[in-house]
Design an enzyme around this catalytic site. Structure first.
Site, PDB file in Angstrom:
ATOM      1  N   GLU A   1      12.165  32.940   6.737  1.00 43.63           N
ATOM      2  CA  GLU A   1      12.877  32.052   5.915  1.00 43.63           C
ATOM      3  C   GLU A   1      13.491  32.886   4.672  1.00 43.63           C
ATOM      4  O   GLU A   1      12.705  33.637   4.310  1.00 43.63           O
ATOM      5  CB  GLU A   1      11.949  30.866   5.455  1.00 43.63           C
ATOM      6  CG  GLU A   1      12.456  29.954   4.254  1.00 43.63           C
ATOM      7  CD  GLU A   1      11.433  29.084   4.019  1.00 43.63           C
ATOM      8  OE1 GLU A   1      11.584  28.126   3.013  1.00 43.63           O
ATOM      9  OE2 GLU A   1      10.237  29.116   4.403  1.00 43.63           O
TER      10      GLU A   1
ATOM     11  N   LYS B   1      17.474  23.421   5.578  1.00 39.71           N
ATOM     12  CA  LYS B   1      16.193  22.935   5.341  1.00 39.71           C
ATOM     13  C   LYS B   1      15.983  21.407   5.057  1.00 39.71           C
ATOM     14  O   LYS B   1      16.467  21.099   3.916  1.00 39.71           O
ATOM     15  CB  LYS B   1      15.316  23.764   4.508  1.00 39.71           C
ATOM     16  CG  LYS B   1      13.932  23.522   4.545  1.00 39.71           C
ATOM     17  CD  LYS B   1      13.049  24.646   3.785  1.00 39.71           C
ATOM     18  CE  LYS B   1      11.532  24.328   3.868  1.00 39.71           C
ATOM     19  NZ  LYS B   1      10.969  25.482   2.986  1.00 39.71           N
TER      20      LYS B   1
ATOM     21  N   CYS C   1      10.401  26.082   8.133  1.00 39.20           N
ATOM     22  CA  CYS C   1       9.020  26.215   7.632  1.00 39.20           C
ATOM     23  C   CYS C   1       8.602  24.826   7.506  1.00 39.20           C
ATOM     24  O   CYS C   1       8.133  24.023   8.239  1.00 39.20           O
ATOM     25  CB  CYS C   1       8.943  26.848   6.018  1.00 39.20           C
ATOM     26  SG  CYS C   1       7.325  27.325   5.637  1.00 39.20           S
TER      27      CYS C   1
END
Length: 623
Positions: free
Chosen positions: A44, A162, A199
């Protein structure tokens, strides 16, 4: 089933050093391409380093991130690259060609801007320098996303933003990013649908992952920057198995590695197969490339409650997997014991803080006590003996044994050691202060004076040599304020600030038994003492550390108040007293340097308690 070869590249990035990070990505991407990987995935925000925090509020930083992303994409080859970067909210247009200006932007990025004639630009001028309308300082909060780029054959093929932004513990991504929205793109690699997420997206039940499977994903790639805390690996495995139970597809989880201020990223990338079994795992705390042949199911069991999105993007990249001469043998790294995990986190956190910030070495006050002995040992293991200087600073209350123990430790470690007695300085300060405060100096004044003299000496050495002062206070002492402001707290990095005193003893014993006896037994056996007055011992001011640490685990790491738990075998009045000491010491902790985080509740970003605070909880149960 179709097999895809996936390279999980856990690299050690540096926040803000886009040149370095791009180079890391390209070198690993080339290595993955050479071994015939279909996909190489990176952590990330690999382009910028994680966490970039308020750098994201700088429009120039965001543009540099995008330029770096375009640069990596332009140099990609047959292996599909998946890597994190900071993007604009409207998304980087995959068709947007990288300009020569963008190619040069990374290497020219610096903290000061210049006009064409070399004249310096004011910060205000630099902010609004743009071909379009002037940018407002507050607007980037709503204009940036934590994104993944997908590139192959010199082209950027798509991005993913994200969806779930963590805003707890050390995370505050809602401050700088906007969550992604819209359909979940599926990238077809080797004829297999691949879903990409970032994540926190994988930590959420019924989140993006099952939706991607419903849209046709048969392999899930999760790129991460998940910081270390004790027992974190087991928790990650539980999370991934929970996602597998929702999705029924293989999951490749790549994590960052390295230290960033107080955070340490431990790597430990892993892969679950189509049965939900762990088939490959990378080592902790080391850069590595985990290469795995993953069998992707043709028809996974899709949960009935998840339906295919009406509008989602399917991007075809390659039709068939790349040919391989022979299958790989998957590797599963050995798991560490909890003491080894914590020790390696302390070593890596210290090493990266010192080296990434450009310090030529460290200096440590060596008292002959167990805390400074552990810090010196960690520093030597992190930086090499040539980069560690220990200084003994005995006072009138220091025992001969303490200096002897410090010297023996230094000899065992091979580090430099100097002795600077502080008696003459101590006496001079007493003479100066006596007319004002009387003689002898009252109570803690005289004790703390010695600690502050030592702090002055260490900082003078730091100024003269450029070495970073490592402080030696542990979590137990910092919790209750058993330290001296501008004394033993003076320094640049607190190596064991998140390690309880009982754990200090455990780590010392582990280090001696597993990697060679370097810390003298006398250091372990002697009762803990600050040696600031005659015959002083810690247990004259504090309960035994076994008792104190048990209370601190509840009050600090568990966020409990005294009335929230039943302290079996512990005097309730002691619990109340410790709670008051914790609250009263907040002003000290705020002035302590950063240090390695190894628990899920460290002093610092994890625990934001006001200094001016009159809240006093009710007493313990039974009180």
């Amino acid at each position: 089933m179709t097999s895809l070869r996936v390279a999980l590249s856990q690299i050690n990035t540096v926040v803000g050093d886009l040149d370095h990070n791009v180079d890391q990505i390209l070198r690993a991407l080339n290595a993955a391409d050479e071994i015939g990987a279909d996909i190489a995935c990176f952590p990330e925000l690999a382009i910028t380093g994680y966490p970039p925090e308020d750098l994201v509020l700088k429009p120039g930083f965001v543009q540099d991130s995008i330029a770096a992303c375009q640069l990596v994409a332009s140099r990609s080859s047959k292996c599909v690259a998946i890597f994190g970067f900071v993007d604009r909210i409207n998304g980087l247009d995959p068709k947007e060609e990288i300009s020569s200006e963008s190619q040069e932007r990374i290497s020219k990025a610096s903290s000061t801007d210049e006009k064409p004639d070399g004249e310096k630009v004011s910060p205000d001028e630099a902010v609004v320098e743009s071909k379009g309308p002037p940018l407002q300082l507050a607007r980037p909060v709503m204009e940036t996303t934590n994104s993944a780029a997908i590139a192959c054959d010199g082209s950027l093929l798509g991005t993913y933003a994200k969806r779930h932004l963590p805003n707890y513990a050390v995370f505050d991504e809602e401050r700088t990013f906007t969550p992604g929205n819209g359909g979940h793109p599926i990238f077809v690699v080797g004829g297999v649908g691949v879903g990409v997420s970032i994540c926190e997206d994988a930590w959420v039940q019924d989140g993006p992952l099952p939706q991607e499977v419903a849209n046709g994903a048969r392999l899930l790639i999760v790129i991460n920057a998940s910081p270390y805390a004790k027992n974190r690996i087991q928790y990650r495995k539980e999370i991934l198995r929970a996602r597998f139970s929702e999705c029924g597809t293989p999951i490749a989880y790549v994590n960052a590695v390295g230290g960033q201020d107080e955070l340490v990223f431990d790597g430990a990338s892993m892969v679950l197969d189509a049965q939900g079994d762990l088939i490959a795992a990378a080592p902790q705390f080391k850069e590595s490339m985990l290469v795995v042949d993953i069998e992707c199911p043709d028809d996974p069991a899709i949960p009935q409650k998840v339906h295919m999105e009406r509008s989602f993007t399917k991007i075809a990249i390659t039709r068939r997997p790349r040919p391989h001469a022979m299958p790989l043998i998957n590797e599963i790294a050995d798991e560490m014991s909890i003491n080894e995990e914590v020790y390696e986190a302390l070593v890596l956190g210290t090493k990266d803080y010192v080296e990434k910030n450009g310090f030529p070495g460290v200096v440590i006050g060596l008292s002959g006590g167990i805390d400074s002995s552990l810090v010196a040992t960690i520093a030597k293991d992190a930086l090499g003996e040539q980069n560690v200087l220990g200084i003994g600073m005995p006072s009138r209350y220091s025992s001969k044994g303490s200096i002897d123990d410090a010297r023996e430790l230094a000899n065992n470690l091979g580090i430099s050691f100097e002795v600077i007695p502080i008696e003459s300085v101590h006496a001079s300060f007493e003479a100066i202060l006596t007319p004002l405060l009387g003689s002898p100096l009252p109570g803690l004044t005289g004790e703390n004076l010695q600690s502050r003299i030592r702090g002055i000496i260490l900082m003078a050495v730091s100024n003269a040599t450029g070495r970073l002062v490592l402080t030696t206070g542990n979590k137990s002492e910092l919790a209750v304020g058993y330290s001296t402001l501008y004394g033993d707290s003076a320094g640049g990095y607190g190596v064991i600030k998140d390690v309880l005193k009982t754990e200090v003893f455990q780590l010392v014993k582990w280090r001696n038994s597993e990697r060679g006896m370097v810390i003298p037994q006398a250091v372990i056996d002697k009762p803990p003492s600050a040696e600031l007055r005659e015959d002083q011992r810690d247990d004259q001011s504090l309960p035994s550390y076994d008792v104190l640490d048990a209370i601190l685990v509840e009050l600090v790491e568990g966020d409990r108040t005294p009335s929230d738990f039943d302290p079996v075998g512990i005097d309730p009045s002691l619990v109340n007293s410790i709670a008051r000491m914790i609250d009263s010491a907040e002003h000290k902790r705020r002035q302590n340097p950063p240090g390695v985080r190894v628990t899920s509740k460290a002093f610092g970003k994890d625990r934001r308690v006001p200094i001016t605070n009159r809240y006093r909880p009710h007493g313990t149960k039974g009180k």
